[in-house]
Write a protein that holds these residues in place. Structure first.
Motif, PDB file in Angstrom:
ATOM      1  N   ARG A 141       0.837  -1.200   0.000  1.00  0.00           N
ATOM      2  CA  ARG A 141       0.000   0.000   0.000  1.00  0.00           C
ATOM      3  C   ARG A 141       0.877   1.257   0.000  1.00  0.00           C
ATOM      4  O   ARG A 141       0.621   2.218  -0.723  1.00  0.00           O
ATOM      5  CB  ARG A 141      -0.921  -0.021   1.222  1.00  0.00           C
ATOM      6  CG  ARG A 141      -1.957   1.084   1.287  1.00  0.00           C
ATOM      7  CD  ARG A 141      -2.775   0.963   2.568  1.00  0.00           C
ATOM      8  NE  ARG A 141      -3.483  -0.312   2.666  1.00  0.00           N
ATOM      9  CZ  ARG A 141      -4.684  -0.528   2.146  1.00  0.00           C
ATOM     10  NH1 ARG A 141      -5.323   0.442   1.516  1.00  0.00           N
ATOM     11  NH2 ARG A 141      -5.253  -1.709   2.267  1.00  0.00           N
ATOM     12  N   ARG A 142       1.942   1.212   0.778  1.00  0.00           N
ATOM     13  CA  ARG A 142       2.830   2.363   0.881  1.00  0.00           C
ATOM     14  C   ARG A 142       3.539   2.603  -0.463  1.00  0.00           C
ATOM     15  O   ARG A 142       3.633   3.732  -0.944  1.00  0.00           O
ATOM     16  CB  ARG A 142       3.856   2.085   1.993  1.00  0.00           C
ATOM     17  CG  ARG A 142       4.800   3.201   2.225  1.00  0.00           C
ATOM     18  CD  ARG A 142       5.287   3.249   3.679  1.00  0.00           C
ATOM     19  NE  ARG A 142       6.241   4.338   3.751  1.00  0.00           N
ATOM     20  CZ  ARG A 142       7.543   4.167   3.974  1.00  0.00           C
ATOM     21  NH1 ARG A 142       8.018   2.967   4.220  1.00  0.00           N
ATOM     22  NH2 ARG A 142       8.348   5.205   3.982  1.00  0.00           N
ATOM     23  N   LEU A 143       4.000   1.485  -1.057  1.00  0.00           N
ATOM     24  CA  LEU A 143       4.658   1.615  -2.363  1.00  0.00           C
ATOM     25  C   LEU A 143       3.685   2.089  -3.433  1.00  0.00           C
ATOM     26  O   LEU A 143       4.013   2.946  -4.266  1.00  0.00           O
ATOM     27  CB  LEU A 143       5.253   0.259  -2.782  1.00  0.00           C
ATOM     28  CG  LEU A 143       6.725   0.042  -2.491  1.00  0.00           C
ATOM     29  CD1 LEU A 143       7.005   0.092  -0.992  1.00  0.00           C
ATOM     30  CD2 LEU A 143       7.172  -1.323  -3.043  1.00  0.00           C
ATOM     31  N   ALA A 144       2.485   1.519  -3.392  1.00  0.00           N
ATOM     32  CA  ALA A 144       1.492   1.879  -4.407  1.00  0.00           C
ATOM     33  C   ALA A 144       1.125   3.356  -4.303  1.00  0.00           C
ATOM     34  O   ALA A 144       0.983   4.044  -5.324  1.00  0.00           O
ATOM     35  CB  ALA A 144       0.256   0.994  -4.245  1.00  0.00           C
ATOM     36  N   ALA A 145       0.987   3.820  -3.073  1.00  0.00           N
ATOM     37  CA  ALA A 145       0.643   5.236  -2.881  1.00  0.00           C
ATOM     38  C   ALA A 145       1.726   6.123  -3.492  1.00  0.00           C
ATOM     39  O   ALA A 145       1.445   7.126  -4.164  1.00  0.00           O
ATOM     40  CB  ALA A 145       0.475   5.538  -1.389  1.00  0.00           C
ATOM     41  N   HIS A 146       2.968   5.715  -3.285  1.00  0.00           N
ATOM     42  CA  HIS A 146       4.090   6.464  -3.848  1.00  0.00           C
ATOM     43  C   HIS A 146       4.052   6.418  -5.376  1.00  0.00           C
ATOM     44  O   HIS A 146       4.201   7.431  -6.055  1.00  0.00           O
ATOM     45  CB  HIS A 146       5.396   5.861  -3.312  1.00  0.00           C
ATOM     46  CG  HIS A 146       6.624   6.575  -3.748  1.00  0.00           C
ATOM     47  ND1 HIS A 146       6.983   7.830  -3.263  1.00  0.00           N
ATOM     48  CD2 HIS A 146       7.589   6.219  -4.644  1.00  0.00           C
ATOM     49  CE1 HIS A 146       8.125   8.198  -3.836  1.00  0.00           C
ATOM     50  NE2 HIS A 146       8.518   7.235  -4.680  1.00  0.00           N
ATOM     51  N   MET A 147       3.815   5.211  -5.919  1.00  0.00           N
ATOM     52  CA  MET A 147       3.763   5.058  -7.383  1.00  0.00           C
ATOM     53  C   MET A 147       2.612   5.852  -7.977  1.00  0.00           C
ATOM     54  O   MET A 147       2.713   6.398  -9.069  1.00  0.00           O
ATOM     55  CB  MET A 147       3.582   3.566  -7.744  1.00  0.00           C
ATOM     56  CG  MET A 147       4.795   2.695  -7.459  1.00  0.00           C
ATOM     57  SD  MET A 147       4.363   0.924  -7.440  1.00  0.00           S
ATOM     58  CE  MET A 147       4.059   0.628  -9.194  1.00  0.00           C
ATOM     59  N   MET A 148       1.486   5.901  -7.267  1.00  0.00           N
ATOM     60  CA  MET A 148       0.280   6.515  -7.816  1.00  0.00           C
ATOM     61  C   MET A 148       0.147   7.970  -7.390  1.00  0.00           C
ATOM     62  O   MET A 148      -0.860   8.618  -7.689  1.00  0.00           O
ATOM     63  CB  MET A 148      -0.951   5.705  -7.354  1.00  0.00           C
ATOM     64  CG  MET A 148      -0.920   4.258  -7.851  1.00  0.00           C
ATOM     65  SD  MET A 148      -2.139   3.214  -7.029  1.00  0.00           S
ATOM     66  CE  MET A 148      -3.602   3.609  -8.004  1.00  0.00           C
ATOM     67  N   GLU A 149       1.159   8.449  -6.669  1.00  0.00           N
ATOM     68  CA  GLU A 149       1.160   9.839  -6.178  1.00  0.00           C
ATOM     69  C   GLU A 149      -0.147  10.145  -5.466  1.00  0.00           C
ATOM     70  O   GLU A 149      -0.832  11.124  -5.772  1.00  0.00           O
ATOM     71  CB  GLU A 149       1.419  10.808  -7.353  1.00  0.00           C
ATOM     72  CG  GLU A 149       2.790  10.567  -7.956  1.00  0.00           C
ATOM     73  CD  GLU A 149       3.076  11.477  -9.150  1.00  0.00           C
ATOM     74  OE1 GLU A 149       2.112  11.993  -9.727  1.00  0.00           O
ATOM     75  OE2 GLU A 149       4.257  11.655  -9.458  1.00  0.00           O
ATOM     76  N   VAL A 175      -7.423   4.590  -6.405  1.00  0.00           N
ATOM     77  CA  VAL A 175      -7.575   5.784  -5.567  1.00  0.00           C
ATOM     78  C   VAL A 175      -9.065   6.050  -5.421  1.00  0.00           C
ATOM     79  O   VAL A 175      -9.782   6.221  -6.421  1.00  0.00           O
ATOM     80  CB  VAL A 175      -6.863   7.003  -6.188  1.00  0.00           C
ATOM     81  CG1 VAL A 175      -6.970   8.212  -5.252  1.00  0.00           C
ATOM     82  CG2 VAL A 175      -5.399   6.675  -6.460  1.00  0.00           C
ATOM     83  N   ARG A 176      -9.498   6.035  -4.188  1.00  0.00           N
ATOM     84  CA  ARG A 176     -10.933   6.122  -3.882  1.00  0.00           C
ATOM     85  C   ARG A 176     -11.542   7.380  -4.514  1.00  0.00           C
ATOM     86  O   ARG A 176     -10.972   8.471  -4.413  1.00  0.00           O
ATOM     87  CB  ARG A 176     -11.122   6.160  -2.377  1.00  0.00           C
ATOM     88  CG  ARG A 176     -12.554   6.046  -1.902  1.00  0.00           C
ATOM     89  CD  ARG A 176     -12.678   6.060  -0.388  1.00  0.00           C
ATOM     90  NE  ARG A 176     -12.091   4.895   0.243  1.00  0.00           N
ATOM     91  CZ  ARG A 176     -10.989   4.921   1.011  1.00  0.00           C
ATOM     92  NH1 ARG A 176     -10.364   6.056   1.241  1.00  0.00           N
ATOM     93  NH2 ARG A 176     -10.508   3.816   1.537  1.00  0.00           N
ATOM     94  N   GLY A 177     -12.654   7.217  -5.164  1.00  0.00           N
ATOM     95  CA  GLY A 177     -13.412   8.353  -5.676  1.00  0.00           C
ATOM     96  C   GLY A 177     -12.811   8.997  -6.910  1.00  0.00           C
ATOM     97  O   GLY A 177     -13.188  10.117  -7.268  1.00  0.00           O
ATOM     98  N   THR A 178     -11.865   8.316  -7.557  1.00  0.00           N
ATOM     99  CA  THR A 178     -11.298   8.890  -8.784  1.00  0.00           C
ATOM    100  C   THR A 178     -11.385   7.862  -9.905  1.00  0.00           C
ATOM    101  O   THR A 178     -11.656   6.685  -9.661  1.00  0.00           O
ATOM    102  CB  THR A 178      -9.807   9.269  -8.612  1.00  0.00           C
ATOM    103  OG1 THR A 178      -9.045   8.055  -8.557  1.00  0.00           O
ATOM    104  CG2 THR A 178      -9.579  10.093  -7.362  1.00  0.00           C
TER     105      THR A 178
END
Lengths: 799, 190
Positions: free
Chosen positions: A573-581, A596-599
């Motif tokens: 999750r931490r890596l994905a957040a970084h990858m997905m900004e 990404v919730r709501g997008t």
């Protein structure tokens, strides 16, 4: 921790076909006896023909001259290095714990105990050379029967062992809760029964086998074992060879049922022989050797008293147990009856309970864990005596149970023995079983047959059981003086290509962990079932584990797998957040993808995250270049499967033949990962419990010879001896692990024995029969009928 | 030492064997055919069952020299080119094995049973497999597997044009022993 799989791939609960099967059905197997090593030597043991004897001399010189013989040794040749086989469960501080050398040095105490060995170029040469070993024995008195063993002036199994002189008593273990005296004094009815738990032989289809290869100053040992991790630890502690120099591998293992939950003489000696000869060595037991020297199960005499009011309410229970240890304390020998101590009250509420166990030494093969280990014995006693109590009161045995069991709205419920049953619904399981079985219809038929004097009588047996499994909370094991914990470990590794390796500390030998763990991981991580590889059974590959027994693997080991997956997802999750900004808190994970919730932004798969972690080109501050995690789970409580089993038998009162007419089992094992595998566990469990009721008994003669030392004499049931079974389930998830699983490995065995014997007794009740010794063979049944008729107790009148 | 010529899983061997050597030990130790395991030493358990000229034998009770001139089929020859034999597929699909130790012998015994009786009832399957022990499954799914394999094999026999390599074993057996079994007349399932 996730309660439900996030990915929604719905593997859990699906009857996936087993990954294990492909090799097993094509003969591409790796049983220990299949293993070949260059230069490998073969070991054969000379075993004691006496139940009890002093060894006066061992001469190996003639054997050494036999063709192909490389070495021959007596126990004395290893006296300085073989140590004493371990007992991990000294149940009391003053328990008698005699030395147990892997190869006897001065004295033998059961038929089959190893006295000397030959090492030769092949198994035939080794077996031949045994004939040339010259061993002199001075026979000592055999001690066979437990009650005689405790009488004064009885010969001692361990004379001069330093503790408990003058007695074959190994330990006494008492427990009492509530005011037992007043519960019994004020009761309308007190019923006392003696039940015999005959000695059983586990009889896994694969005989024991061990191969050990020296690798420099280290050793690789393959063994047909359930417990490679325990074997490694105990080999180190027994021989002094450092733990990190021993690698233990459990390759394909052909069943265990507790018999391979052991640290054996042959494992220790294979290690020592490999060290001494600097050659790989192999030993594989013959079936007769196995029946004589692979530990046995059960063997208890149970004196049970129950106190009740005239309306059937149970007030108290007293249990006085004699437990046959055999000649020595093996890994958990004394702990088996103590596990049972907590299960005698079963599912019933009562005011008081006392338990007293005396462990007794005899000159027979040691007993130890066999499928259920203590709990089948306890369940048998309570289910049998509750049925007899109903008869005494004149009440339907099901009604008596309903009046006394814990109701579904009372959970969690702390019973009289101190266990807190977290969940269950005895009413639901019973209602379903009664319906499937056609309880009322069969009772009506029974009445008709009784009235018409049909020579073939119908009997109905009931078992409303629970059990404690998922062994076990380490804290509780410590309180019970067990030498280790009950945790389990797992590791989950995302590989760069998105495939998944799962390392488990459980050690399956038929249970299908590879398949079930793959299902769990597929759901947790949202990856395909086929993309998951499960690794186990090798202390180098899976270094941390407590292995497989006590219906623990899914409840404890499966939970560790879930926790390791959770940790992998936290990292991802931490890596994905970084990858997905994006902000971690804004990410959702479903079906193996982060969004990404709501997008409407494109999602990122877990596999993409795994590759990015491996490349490590752009990791968030402090993140590691890997996507893996491990976890250790230690349960806070046991788990408590339960269920209702109903058995109908037809008993031919003229021949004593018992035929199983129908068997219905409704079990509540909590959440089910793979229904096919769970059904299979129940089927096999039922077969073994029924076998105790009707077919199997390990018989020693008065000289201490095992009379039932072949499969021709020890009658493991075949397909022709067993019926089809009607199975169903109710589900109340366990509340003490995130899977909601309760365990299923032992339930069928625990439940079925009293149901079957209860049915046989029920069929013969009009003749005045109130109990039957197990196994209920035609001869025993016929005699019971004949004796009852002779005693004029038959209510059948003109018959 | 006796000299034997024996065919095992389609390969011919020309060997010297000790007169007392058991067939199962010859298979496992001399030929490396470890797919056939040993479960007992009294012919009770059936784990070591193989086919000798199509008939099931317990290879722990046959001397290797008694196999001289005969054709032995083990579990290792059942699947051909990656295609499972119907008996193997049925054991897999019905979860008829757990530890798998009895499975090779159980399947070979089942093939002999189905050669004699291509459409056995559950009762006949149970009686027919009485010489093979399983400690894991309670036999429930083994009976199902044999029933389902029987249906598939009857269907294959009934339609010889669809004959595939996977049915070589029983058909070869049938050819050598007796006239072909009657094709299943109707419903394939029981």
């Amino acid at each position: 921790m996730t309660m439900a799989p996030e990915s929604g791939t719905d593997q859990v609960g699906s009857p996936r076909l087993r990954k294990e099967d492909a090799r097993l059905i094509t003969g591409q197997t790796e049983w220990t006896d299949n293993i070949q090593q260059t230069g490998m030597l073969h070991v054969a043991f000379l075993r004691s023909p006496h139940a009890h004897a002093r060894i006066t001399s061992v001469d190996t010189s003639a054997a050494m001259q036999q063709p192909g013989v490389v070495a021959a040794y007596s126990g004395a040749d290893f006296a300085d290095e073989q140590g004493s086989l371990p007992c991990a469960w000294p149940v009391t501080e003053d328990m008698l714990l005699p030395a147990h050398p892997p190869m006897a040095v001065d004295e033998v105490r059961y038929v089959g105990e190893a006295v000397a060995c030959v090492v030769a170029r092949d198994a035939y040469s080794a077996a031949d050379a045994l004939e040339a070993l010259d061993v002199e024995f001075e026979p000592l008195p055999a001690v066979i029967d437990m009650e005689s063993a405790l009488a004064e002036d009885t010969p001692l199994v361990h004379e001069g062992s330093g503790q408990g002189q003058g007695s074959n008593k190994a330990f006494e273990w008492p427990m009492a809760v509530g005011d037992v005296d007043s519960a019994f004094e004020g009761a309308d009815i007190v019923l006392t029964r003696r039940y015999h738990q005959q000695r059983l032989i586990p009889a896994a289809m694969e005989p024991r086998s061990v191969v050990c290869r020296p690798d420099g100053d280290a050793f690789t040992l393959w063994s047909a074992t359930q417990v490679p991790h325990i074997v490694r630890l105990m080999l180190a502690m027994t021989t002094g060879i450092p733990e990190h120099k021993i690698r233990v591998i459990a390759p394909d293992v052909g069943g265990g049922f507790g018999s391979k939950l052991q640290v054996t003489a042959e494992e220790v000696l294979a290690l020592l022989l490999a060290r001494r000869l600097r050659k790989p060595v192999k030993w594989t037991e013959t079936r007769t050797e196995g029946f004589q020297t692979t530990h046995h199960g059960r063997d208890q005499i149970q004196d049970v008293s129950i106190a009740a009011d005239s309306d059937g309410r149970i007030r108290g229970l007293k249990v006085d147990l004699l437990a046959d240890m055999g000649a020595y304390m093996m890994l958990v020998t004394p702990g088996v009856p103590i596990l049972g101590a907590f299960m005698f009250p079963g599912i019933y509420k009562m005011d008081a309970y006392s338990f007293h166990c005396t462990g007794v030494f005899t000159t027979k093969m040691p007993t130890d864990a066999y499928r259920g280990a203590g709990r089948p014995e306890a369940t048998y006693a309570i289910e049998r005596i509750v049925t007899e109590l109903a008869d005494e009161i004149g009440m339907d045995p099901m009604e008596l149970r309903r009046r006394n069991w814990i109701t579904h709205d009372e959970f969690p419920y702390t019973g009289i023995a101190g266990l807190t049953y977290d969940s269950g619904n005895y009413e639901a399981a019973t209602d379903r079983a009664v319906e499937l079985f056609d309880y009322d219809g069969l009772r009506a038929e029974q009445r008709r047959r009784r009235e018409s004097g049909d020579p073939v009588q119908l009997g109905i047996g009931i078992s409303t059981y629970t059990e404690m499994c998922g062994l076990a909370p380490s804290r509780v094991l410590g309180q019970l003086s067990y030498g280790a914990g009950g945790w389990e470990n797992a590791a989950v590794r995302m590989l760069p290509t998105g495939k998944v390796e799962v390392v488990t500390g459980t050690s399956p030998h038929g249970q299908g962990h590879v398949t079930s763990w793959s299902q769990i991981v597929a759901d947790q991580l949202g990856v395909p079932f086929e993309d998951v590889e499960v690794l186990h059974g090798d202390t180098r590959v899976a270094p941390k584990g407590m292995d497989t027994y006590g219906s623990r693997s899914l409840v404890v080991g499966g939970t560790a797998v879930v926790q390791a997956c959770d940790r992998v997802l936290d990292k991802a999750r931490r890596l994905a957040a970084h990858m997905m900004e994006a902000n971690e808190d804004d990410l959702e994970f479903s079906d193996g993808r982060f969004t990404v919730r709501g997008t409407e932004r494109p999602s990122t798969s877990l596999q993409e995250v795994a590759l990015a972690a491996f490349a490590a080109h752009d990791l968030p501050e402090g993140a590691e270049a890997s996507l893996d995690a491990d976890a250790t789970f230690d349960p806070e409580n046991f788990s408590y499967p339960h269920g209702t089993h109903l058995c109908a038998v037809e008993v031919d009162t003229e021949t004593g033949q018992v035929s199983l007419r129908s068997y219905t089992a409704v079990d509540d094992v909590g959440t089910v990962i793979n229904p096919s595998i769970v059904d299979g566990q129940v089927h096999g469990g039922l077969a073994q419990g029924i076998a105790q009721a009707l077919f199997e008994e390990a018989v020693y003669d008065t000289d201490g010879n095992l009379v039932t030392s072949t499969m021709a004499d020890y009658t493991v049931p075949t397909a022709a001896d067993l019926p089809d079974f009607t199975l169903d389930r109710t589900t109340t998830p366990a509340t003490t692990n995130p899977l909601g699983a309760k365990g299923v490995g032992e339930a069928g065995t625990i439940a079925s024995t009293p149901a079957v014997v209860g049915a046989v007794v029920d069929a013969l009740r009009p003749f005045g029969v109130r109990d039957m010794r197990m196994p209920c063979t035609p001869q025993r049944v016929w005699r019971a009928v004949a004796e009852a008729r002779e005693a004029g107790r038959s209510e059948g009148g003109q018959r | 030492m006796p000299h034997i010529r024996v065919t095992v899983d389609g390969v011919s061997y020309d060997d010297q064997v000790e007169a007392r050597r058991l067939l199962v030990h010859y298979l496992r130790e001399q030929l490396g055919k470890v797919g056939t395991p040993v479960g007992c030493d009294t012919t009770n358990c059936g784990a070591c069952t193989v086919l000798m000229d199509g008939q099931s034998v317990k290879s722990c009770s046959v001397l290797a020299c008694q196999a001289d001139g005969h054709d032995i089929t083990t579990v290792e020859a059942l699947a051909a080119d990656g295609d499972l034999h119907p008996i193997q597929r049925a054991f897999h699909e019905t979860h008829a094995l757990q530890c798998g130790y009895c499975t090779p012998g159980m399947m070979m015994a089942a093939l002999d049973l189905l050669r004699d009786n291509p459409d056995p009832s559950d009762e006949e399957i149970r009686e027919g497999l009485e010489g093979n022990m399983c400690r894991c499954t309670g036999y429930v799914n083994i009976v199902r597997a044999v029933r389902e394999a029987a249906a598939v094999m009857r269907a294959t026999t009934a339609a010889p044009e669809s004959e595939s390599r996977t049915t070589d074993v029983p058909q070869q057996v049938v050819r050598e022993q007796e006239p072909a079994p009657q094709a299943a007349s109707g419903g394939a399932s029981s």
